[in-house]
Motif scaffolding. Structure first.
Motif, PDB file in Angstrom:
ATOM      1  N   ARG A  25      -4.913   0.889  -0.233  1.00 56.90           N
ATOM      2  CA  ARG A  25      -4.232   0.449  -1.384  1.00 56.90           C
ATOM      3  C   ARG A  25      -2.921  -0.292  -1.357  1.00 56.90           C
ATOM      4  NH1 ARG A  25      -4.960   4.706  -6.270  1.00 56.90           N
ATOM      5  NH2 ARG A  25      -6.828   3.580  -5.969  1.00 56.90           N
ATOM      6  N   LEU A  26      -2.388   0.438  -0.258  1.00 51.43           N
ATOM      7  CA  LEU A  26      -0.851  -0.053   0.204  1.00 51.43           C
ATOM      8  C   LEU A  26      -0.340  -1.483   1.038  1.00 51.43           C
ATOM      9  CD1 LEU A  26       2.341   1.185   0.607  1.00 51.43           C
ATOM     10  CD2 LEU A  26       1.930   2.174   2.073  1.00 51.43           C
ATOM     11  N   LYS A  27      -1.315  -1.729   1.395  1.00 47.12           N
ATOM     12  CA  LYS A  27      -1.652  -2.572   2.415  1.00 47.12           C
ATOM     13  C   LYS A  27      -1.840  -3.669   1.419  1.00 47.12           C
ATOM     14  CE  LYS A  27      -3.297  -5.443   6.254  1.00 47.12           C
ATOM     15  NZ  LYS A  27      -4.342  -4.900   7.687  1.00 47.12           N
ATOM     16  N   TYR A  28      -3.211  -4.032   0.397  1.00 49.31           N
ATOM     17  CA  TYR A  28      -3.666  -4.569  -0.613  1.00 49.31           C
ATOM     18  C   TYR A  28      -1.995  -4.960  -0.879  1.00 49.31           C
ATOM     19  CZ  TYR A  28      -5.214  -6.930  -4.475  1.00 49.31           C
ATOM     20  OH  TYR A  28      -5.759  -8.060  -5.602  1.00 49.31           O
ATOM     21  N   GLN A  31       0.159  -7.200   0.490  1.00 47.51           N
ATOM     22  CA  GLN A  31       0.023  -8.445   0.494  1.00 47.51           C
ATOM     23  C   GLN A  31       0.215  -9.332  -0.721  1.00 47.51           C
ATOM     24  OE1 GLN A  31      -4.064  -8.479   2.461  1.00 47.51           O
ATOM     25  NE2 GLN A  31      -2.821  -7.973   4.261  1.00 47.51           N
ATOM     26  N   ARG A  32      -0.280  -8.438  -1.305  1.00 53.67           N
ATOM     27  CA  ARG A  32       0.226  -9.140  -2.773  1.00 53.67           C
ATOM     28  C   ARG A  32       1.388  -9.664  -3.104  1.00 53.67           C
ATOM     29  NH1 ARG A  32      -3.401 -12.100  -5.982  1.00 53.67           N
ATOM     30  NH2 ARG A  32      -2.462 -11.575  -7.771  1.00 53.67           N
ATOM     31  N   GLY A  38       8.938 -15.218  -5.846  1.00 52.87           N
ATOM     32  CA  GLY A  38      10.818 -15.055  -5.925  1.00 52.87           C
ATOM     33  C   GLY A  38      10.650 -14.910  -3.676  1.00 52.87           C
ATOM     34  N   ILE A  39       9.512 -14.280  -3.313  1.00 48.98           N
ATOM     35  CA  ILE A  39       9.661 -13.080  -1.947  1.00 48.98           C
ATOM     36  C   ILE A  39       9.129 -14.806  -1.249  1.00 48.98           C
ATOM     37  CG2 ILE A  39       8.732 -11.716  -0.550  1.00 48.98           C
ATOM     38  CD1 ILE A  39      10.078 -10.812  -2.716  1.00 48.98           C
TER      39      ILE A  39
END
Length: 300
Positions: A25-28, A31-32, A38-39
């Motif tokens: 979940r954190l890696k997902y 990535q999003r 902006g990023i």
């Protein structure tokens, strides 16, 4: 019958307990987040800009480097501005007399040849229009390196005699030039008195109304900074009121045309009181009148 989930895990043939290939979940979420506009813009533009800015700041922290960079910029600018096609070599003045043209050449703040980038045309125009004889002026750079100045001079309309001497005024009472002698402009009407120059337009209307007087008219005198006296030959005066002086002068001229008022031994015609005009006779005329009256009285 065993559950389908158990059969699928064993049917792979590979070994049990293998890790799930799906991202955590954190890696997902990371990535999003990296895929947001902006990023992506910050990574593509902001980070390189910050690195370049930091490198440039570190380079320009040295004073000698800054001076060398400024020298390079100045040399590059001078190499462009001093090219022959950008140089102004002469100034041409049209529409002005010889003396006014000479004054313009003196006051224009330019040392020719000079680059067109160093000329402030608005400032030059303001300096030229600041000269008394100049009514309007336009300044431009012509092909061939010529600073073109087109001038419209003020037209003298009056001569003003004051304590400072004689001066030429235009139709609006604006100073045009000093005048050494009256006979230099014998065709111009003469006004005198303190504050007369501020009422030049009214004076011109009075001169227009006084045309029937012809060469007898000597000029106008401003009295008390509030009204006019019309000065004629033989020391005659027409004393006009402060309000509607042109109408009062026209009344006097109309009476004079019928009764030859101004051809008699009249010293002054006082029109200051519109309801009670007064005629003042000359001293000789009064003496003759008294002599005739005494003779008539003695004869009775």
């Amino acid at each position: 019958m065993q559950p389908l989930k158990g059969r699928l895990r064993r049917s792979g043939g590979g070994g049990e307990g293998r890790a799930d290939p799906a991202p955590s979940r954190l890696k997902y979420r990371l990535q999003r987040w990296m895929l947001t506009p902006g990023i992506r813009f910050g990574l593509r533009v902001g980070v390189p800009f910050c690195l370049i800015f930091a490198a440039g700041s570190a380079y320009l922290a040295d004073e000698s480097r800054r001076a060398a960079l400024q020298g390079l910029v100045s040399d590059a600018r001078a190499a462009i501005e001093e090219r022959p096609e950008f140089m102004v070599n002469v100034m041409a003045v049209d529409g002005a007399g010889l003396s006014v043209a000479q004054d313009i050449r003196v006051v224009v703040p330019a040392d020719f040849p000079v680059s067109s980038f160093d000329l402030d045309l608005e400032q030059i125009r303001d300096v030229i229009t600041g000269l008394d004889p100049v009514k309007t002026a336009s300044v431009r750079i012509r092909p061939g390196g010529i600073l073109q100045v087109d001038v419209e001079e003020r037209t003298p309309a009056l001569i003003w005699r004051s304590r400072e001497g004689l001066a030429l005024l235009d139709e609006n009472g604006i100073h045009v030039a000093e005048l050494g002698r009256r006979n230099l402009h014998p065709d111009l009407p003469l006004i005198a008195g303190k504050g007369a120059g501020q009422h030049a337009a009214q004076a011109l209307r009075l001169f227009a109304a006084a045309k029937p007087l012809g060469p007898r008219l000597r000029g106008l005198v401003r009295v008390g900074e509030r009204r006019w006296d019309v000065v004629l030959d033989r020391k005659q005066r027409i004393m006009l009121p402060a309000e509607q002086p042109v109408r009062a002068l026209e009344r006097v001229l109309a009476v004079s045309e019928v009764q030859d008022l101004l051809e008699r031994d009249v010293a002054a015609v006082d029109m200051r009181l519109a309801g009670r005009p007064t005629v003042r006779m000359t001293e000789n005329s009064v003496e003759n009148w008294w002599r005739i009256r005494q003779l008539n009285g003695g004869g009775q």
